[in-house]
Write a protein that holds these residues in place. Structure first.
Motif, PDB file in Angstrom:
ATOM      1  N   GLU A  37       0.824  -1.212   0.000  1.00 21.55           N
ATOM      2  CA  GLU A  37       0.000   0.000   0.000  1.00 21.55           C
ATOM      3  C   GLU A  37       0.860   1.264   0.000  1.00 21.55           C
ATOM      4  OE1 GLU A  37       0.459  -2.009   2.428  1.00 21.55           O
ATOM      5  OE2 GLU A  37       0.729  -0.975   4.329  1.00 21.55           O
ATOM      6  N   ASN A  38       2.153   1.114   0.298  1.00 26.68           N
ATOM      7  CA  ASN A  38       3.049   2.275   0.321  1.00 26.68           C
ATOM      8  C   ASN A  38       3.934   2.371  -0.921  1.00 26.68           C
ATOM      9  OD1 ASN A  38       2.197   3.110   2.947  1.00 26.68           O
ATOM     10  ND2 ASN A  38       3.469   1.481   3.852  1.00 26.68           N
ATOM     11  N   SER A  39       3.812   1.396  -1.810  1.00 25.58           N
ATOM     12  CA  SER A  39       4.638   1.404  -3.023  1.00 25.58           C
ATOM     13  C   SER A  39       4.183   2.511  -3.968  1.00 25.58           C
ATOM     14  CB  SER A  39       4.545   0.059  -3.750  1.00 25.58           C
ATOM     15  OG  SER A  39       4.984  -1.006  -2.930  1.00 25.58           O
ATOM     16  N   ALA A  40       5.148   3.069  -4.708  1.00 27.62           N
ATOM     17  CA  ALA A  40       4.795   4.044  -5.752  1.00 27.62           C
ATOM     18  C   ALA A  40       4.082   3.313  -6.888  1.00 27.62           C
ATOM     19  CB  ALA A  40       6.056   4.720  -6.266  1.00 27.62           C
ATOM     20  N   VAL A  41       3.045   3.922  -7.426  1.00 25.39           N
ATOM     21  CA  VAL A  41       2.249   3.300  -8.488  1.00 25.39           C
ATOM     22  C   VAL A  41       2.614   3.923  -9.830  1.00 25.39           C
ATOM     23  CG1 VAL A  41      -0.076   2.901  -9.373  1.00 25.39           C
ATOM     24  CG2 VAL A  41       0.358   2.790  -6.905  1.00 25.39           C
ATOM     25  N   ARG A  44      -1.546 -10.571  16.370  1.00 24.57           N
ATOM     26  CA  ARG A  44      -2.418 -10.957  15.271  1.00 24.57           C
ATOM     27  C   ARG A  44      -1.814 -10.514  13.935  1.00 24.57           C
ATOM     28  NH1 ARG A  44      -8.022  -8.502  17.334  1.00 24.57           N
ATOM     29  NH2 ARG A  44      -6.590  -6.929  18.181  1.00 24.57           N
ATOM     30  N   LEU A  45      -2.539 -10.721  12.880  1.00 24.81           N
ATOM     31  CA  LEU A  45      -2.119 -10.266  11.563  1.00 24.81           C
ATOM     32  C   LEU A  45      -2.920  -9.021  11.191  1.00 24.81           C
ATOM     33  CD1 LEU A  45      -1.998 -13.679   9.643  1.00 24.81           C
ATOM     34  CD2 LEU A  45      -0.032 -12.285  10.320  1.00 24.81           C
ATOM     35  N   GLU A  46      -2.285  -8.129  10.463  1.00 22.32           N
ATOM     36  CA  GLU A  46      -2.981  -6.943   9.983  1.00 22.32           C
ATOM     37  C   GLU A  46      -2.869  -6.890   8.461  1.00 22.32           C
ATOM     38  OE1 GLU A  46      -3.520  -2.477  11.522  1.00 22.32           O
ATOM     39  OE2 GLU A  46      -1.482  -2.933  10.880  1.00 22.32           O
ATOM     40  N   ALA A  47      -4.031  -6.901   7.818  1.00 17.49           N
ATOM     41  CA  ALA A  47      -4.081  -6.767   6.351  1.00 17.49           C
ATOM     42  C   ALA A  47      -4.389  -5.323   6.016  1.00 17.49           C
ATOM     43  CB  ALA A  47      -5.148  -7.688   5.778  1.00 17.49           C
ATOM     44  N   ARG A  48      -3.466  -4.676   5.325  1.00 16.98           N
ATOM     45  CA  ARG A  48      -3.647  -3.273   4.907  1.00 16.98           C
ATOM     46  C   ARG A  48      -3.620  -3.232   3.383  1.00 16.98           C
ATOM     47  NH1 ARG A  48      -2.398   0.009   9.355  1.00 16.98           N
ATOM     48  NH2 ARG A  48      -2.264   1.811   7.976  1.00 16.98           N
ATOM     49  N   PHE A  49      -4.440  -2.374   2.829  1.00 13.18           N
ATOM     50  CA  PHE A  49      -4.456  -2.283   1.367  1.00 13.18           C
ATOM     51  C   PHE A  49      -4.932  -0.910   0.940  1.00 13.18           C
ATOM     52  CE2 PHE A  49      -8.978  -2.299   0.318  1.00 13.18           C
ATOM     53  CZ  PHE A  49      -9.535  -2.674   1.534  1.00 13.18           C
ATOM     54  N   ARG A  50      -4.667  -0.614  -0.332  1.00 13.54           N
ATOM     55  CA  ARG A  50      -5.127   0.637  -0.932  1.00 13.54           C
ATOM     56  C   ARG A  50      -5.585   0.339  -2.353  1.00 13.54           C
ATOM     57  NH1 ARG A  50      -5.399   5.728   0.273  1.00 13.54           N
ATOM     58  NH2 ARG A  50      -4.471   5.325   2.299  1.00 13.54           N
ATOM     59  N   LEU A  51      -6.647   1.022  -2.769  1.00 16.53           N
ATOM     60  CA  LEU A  51      -7.226   0.830  -4.093  1.00 16.53           C
ATOM     61  C   LEU A  51      -6.974   2.084  -4.927  1.00 16.53           C
ATOM     62  CD1 LEU A  51      -9.086  -0.900  -5.980  1.00 16.53           C
ATOM     63  CD2 LEU A  51     -11.027   0.334  -4.971  1.00 16.53           C
ATOM     64  N   TYR A  52      -6.589   1.904  -6.169  1.00 16.92           N
ATOM     65  CA  TYR A  52      -6.259   3.031  -7.042  1.00 16.92           C
ATOM     66  C   TYR A  52      -7.136   3.019  -8.300  1.00 16.92           C
ATOM     67  CZ  TYR A  52      -2.057   3.057  -4.172  1.00 16.92           C
ATOM     68  OH  TYR A  52      -1.175   3.081  -3.107  1.00 16.92           O
ATOM     69  N   ASP A  53      -7.539   4.208  -8.738  1.00 20.30           N
ATOM     70  CA  ASP A  53      -8.160   4.403 -10.041  1.00 20.30           C
ATOM     71  C   ASP A  53      -7.025   4.678 -11.017  1.00 20.30           C
ATOM     72  OD1 ASP A  53      -9.296   5.521 -12.373  1.00 20.30           O
ATOM     73  OD2 ASP A  53     -11.074   6.188 -11.267  1.00 20.30           O
ATOM     74  N   VAL A  54      -6.727   3.708 -11.868  1.00 19.26           N
ATOM     75  CA  VAL A  54      -5.579   3.828 -12.771  1.00 19.26           C
ATOM     76  C   VAL A  54      -5.841   4.893 -13.827  1.00 19.26           C
ATOM     77  CG1 VAL A  54      -4.221   2.595 -14.513  1.00 19.26           C
ATOM     78  CG2 VAL A  54      -4.839   1.460 -12.365  1.00 19.26           C
ATOM     79  N   THR A  55      -7.070   4.962 -14.315  1.00 17.73           N
ATOM     80  CA  THR A  55      -7.387   5.923 -15.381  1.00 17.73           C
ATOM     81  C   THR A  55      -7.256   7.357 -14.876  1.00 17.73           C
ATOM     82  OG1 THR A  55      -8.891   4.317 -16.391  1.00 17.73           O
ATOM     83  CG2 THR A  55      -9.163   6.628 -17.025  1.00 17.73           C
ATOM     84  N   GLN A  97      -5.461   8.249  -9.297  1.00 17.54           N
ATOM     85  CA  GLN A  97      -5.714   8.708  -7.935  1.00 17.54           C
ATOM     86  C   GLN A  97      -6.102   7.534  -7.050  1.00 17.54           C
ATOM     87  OE1 GLN A  97      -8.945  11.470  -8.623  1.00 17.54           O
ATOM     88  NE2 GLN A  97     -10.496   9.925  -8.234  1.00 17.54           N
ATOM     89  N   SER A  98      -5.886   7.734  -5.748  1.00 17.74           N
ATOM     90  CA  SER A  98      -6.269   6.710  -4.777  1.00 17.74           C
ATOM     91  C   SER A  98      -7.771   6.782  -4.518  1.00 17.74           C
ATOM     92  CB  SER A  98      -5.507   6.933  -3.471  1.00 17.74           C
ATOM     93  OG  SER A  98      -6.024   6.090  -2.453  1.00 17.74           O
ATOM     94  N   LEU A  99      -8.381   5.610  -4.371  1.00 19.30           N
ATOM     95  CA  LEU A  99      -9.800   5.542  -4.030  1.00 19.30           C
ATOM     96  C   LEU A  99     -10.009   5.212  -2.559  1.00 19.30           C
ATOM     97  CD1 LEU A  99     -11.159   3.602  -7.158  1.00 19.30           C
ATOM     98  CD2 LEU A  99     -11.306   6.059  -6.681  1.00 19.30           C
ATOM     99  N   GLY A 100      -8.901   5.134  -1.821  1.00 25.02           N
ATOM    100  CA  GLY A 100      -9.012   4.841  -0.388  1.00 25.02           C
ATOM    101  C   GLY A 100      -8.418   3.499  -0.055  1.00 25.02           C
ATOM    102  N   GLY A 101      -8.501   3.141   1.201  1.00 23.66           N
ATOM    103  CA  GLY A 101      -7.965   1.873   1.660  1.00 23.66           C
ATOM    104  C   GLY A 101      -8.471   1.573   3.042  1.00 23.66           C
ATOM    105  N   ALA A 102      -8.036   0.461   3.598  1.00 25.67           N
ATOM    106  CA  ALA A 102      -8.497   0.054   4.927  1.00 25.67           C
ATOM    107  C   ALA A 102      -7.487  -0.915   5.519  1.00 25.67           C
ATOM    108  CB  ALA A 102      -9.882  -0.592   4.854  1.00 25.67           C
ATOM    109  N   ALA A 103      -7.641  -1.192   6.805  1.00 22.11           N
ATOM    110  CA  ALA A 103      -6.798  -2.167   7.505  1.00 22.11           C
ATOM    111  C   ALA A 103      -7.707  -3.053   8.350  1.00 22.11           C
ATOM    112  CB  ALA A 103      -5.770  -1.454   8.384  1.00 22.11           C
ATOM    113  N   TYR A 104      -7.484  -4.341   8.283  1.00 27.10           N
ATOM    114  CA  TYR A 104      -8.288  -5.293   9.049  1.00 27.10           C
ATOM    115  C   TYR A 104      -7.373  -6.174   9.890  1.00 27.10           C
ATOM    116  CZ  TYR A 104     -11.878  -4.080   5.596  1.00 27.10           C
ATOM    117  OH  TYR A 104     -12.756  -3.403   4.789  1.00 27.10           O
ATOM    118  N   LEU A 105      -7.685  -6.293  11.173  1.00 25.62           N
ATOM    119  CA  LEU A 105      -6.984  -7.247  12.018  1.00 25.62           C
ATOM    120  C   LEU A 105      -7.561  -8.628  11.751  1.00 25.62           C
ATOM    121  CD1 LEU A 105      -6.712  -5.307  15.393  1.00 25.62           C
ATOM    122  CD2 LEU A 105      -4.833  -5.966  13.866  1.00 25.62           C
TER     123      LEU A 105
END
Length: 433
Positions: free
Chosen positions: A88-92, A117-128, A131-139
């Protein structure tokens, strides 16, 4: 007859607890539903789900669930993300992803949290639009990785379509196997993680989810007659809510979960009654000379739709929950039964007889346009997904009961089957809060 305690899927942590509890229970079903996609939407969104950073095996297991959910929905086309993990922190590099054909990209990581525990973090991008469309983190945890994957897929689905995802929801259905063994099963919406809530030598029919997803009402013949039970999935405790003289059948929850519409024959023919959810306070909804059955509440709680032969043929009617005169809803064809309303109240799914069989149809209640959605011949028991996109139903193929799902526009089709067993009586659970 054996009952099992199931925990509602309210959070990933509860999912972990459920997994641990179920691993110790003797009645966990091993037969999983297999989902086969037989149709897809006309304009699928190309999306890339990159391999997440973190321990490769666990990250791959997580992203496999996300990709599988989105692809089975029929609305997305998976774009090959390559083998290089992307967090989620990588340059796109938007140009590169656009060149691969992706309109959207999800990247993330799976790491140990401070509490083990484990934490899943992610981010969603609009490639066209780059821009970022947001993200979330789940334990989450290793046993609950599938649940985390479903939550991530729900997030992506909602961001890209504008409607809630249903990958975290559950379905209920009845499997008949071995001649006289009936199992009421609960599974993830993708057919995995199936667990038996009740096993009986007598038939189980008409499962119905409470609006909060914590209880199931159903009809069991274990006492050699149809009796309605309400089963608390967290405690495994059951309560008889209707055991009057004659038949007790077809339970349907009110939108607030406080009442049940049921069909009783205690006064003669099949008539619709309203009970409190604990079985108290029963009252007859109306008086009819015909057979009234299969009640279904409208989402606003104002009406009950039902099947009746009061006009000489089975048709679908509705009546105000305060009582009064019923009005006929279906007019095309001579046999229309099993009404189920979409969550927004716009569509009515039902089973109609025509073309030599019984097929799933949908009626737009505003335009009065009817569409036959299937070409099978023994369809029954329709149930809308909680976002209204898909309709789950039972049908028969090769003499064996299977579950199928079709989108409300008829374009996307799925088949859910078990290698051994007859699958019937599906009910799609509510959205996970």
């Amino acid at each position: 007859m054996k009952t099992t305690r199931l925990l509602p899927r309210r959070s990933l942590i509860q999912g972990l607890l459920a997994a641990l509890a179920l691993s110790m229970l003797p009645h966990v079903a091993h037969a999983q539903l297999t989902v086969e996609v037989t149709g897809a939407g006309a304009n699928r969104i190309p999306v890339a789900i990159a391999d997440f950073g973190g321990e490769p095996g666990l990250s791959r297991a997580l992203t496999t669930v996300v990709r599988g959910d989105l692809e089975r929905s029929g609305l997305f086309k998976m774009v090959d993300p390559g083998s290089q993990p992307l967090t989620e922190n990588s340059a796109v590099d938007y140009g590169s992803w656009k060149g691969r054909g992706a309109d959207a990209l999800a990247a993330g990581s799976l790491a140990n949290s401070s509490d083990g525990r484990l934490e899943a973090r992610f981010r969603l991008y609009d490639v066209t639009r780059q821009q970022s469309l947001g993200g979330a983190a789940y334990l989450t945890s290793t046993p609950a990785l599938r649940a985390a994957g479903h939550r991530i897929a729900d997030y992506i689905y909602e961001k890209l379509t504008g409607e809630p995802g249903v990958f975290s929801t559950r379905i209920a259905y009845v499997v008949k196997s071995g001649g006289a063994r009936y199992a009421l099963q609960i599974a993830d919406a993708d057919g995995q993680n199936a667990q038996s809530a009740l096993v009986s030598k007598e038939p189980i029919i008409s499962p119905a989810w409470s609006p909060d997803g914590g209880r199931l009402a159903y009809v069991s013949f274990e006492n050699k007659k149809p009796v309605i039970y309400v089963h608390n999935l967290a405690t495994g405790r059951r309560q008889v809510v209707s055991n009057f003289k004659g038949s007790n059948s077809a339970p349907a929850w009110s939108p607030d979960g406080n009442r049940l519409a049921v069909v009783l024959t205690k006064d003669g023919g099949s008539q619709i009654f309203i009970l409190n959810a604990d079985g108290s306070g029963g009252s007859r909804l109306m008086t009819s000379s015909g057979i009234d059955t299969e009640p279904q509440w409208s989402a606003d709680g104002r009406y009950i739709y039902f099947t009746s032969d009061r006009g000489g043929q089975p048709q679908i009617y509705r009546v105000a929950t305060s009582g009064g005169a019923a009005e006929r809803v279906t007019f095309e064809g001579s046999y229309n039964v099993s009404p189920r309303l979409s969550p927004d109240g716009r569509l009515l799914a039902y089973i109609t007889r025509g073309g030599g069989g019984f097929r799933l149809a949908v009626l737009d209640l505003n335009s009065r346009q009817t569409q036959i959605l299937t070409d099978s011949s023994r369809d029954e028991s329709p149930s809308f997904a909680p976002n209204g996109r898909m309709i789950l139903f039972a049908t028969e193929i090769g003499g064996r009961g299977v579950l199928s799902a079709v989108s409300a526009d008829g374009r996307i089709k799925q088949r859910l089957s078990i290698a051994a067993g007859d699958v019937r009586e599906p009910a799609w659970g509510p959205l996970v809060k």
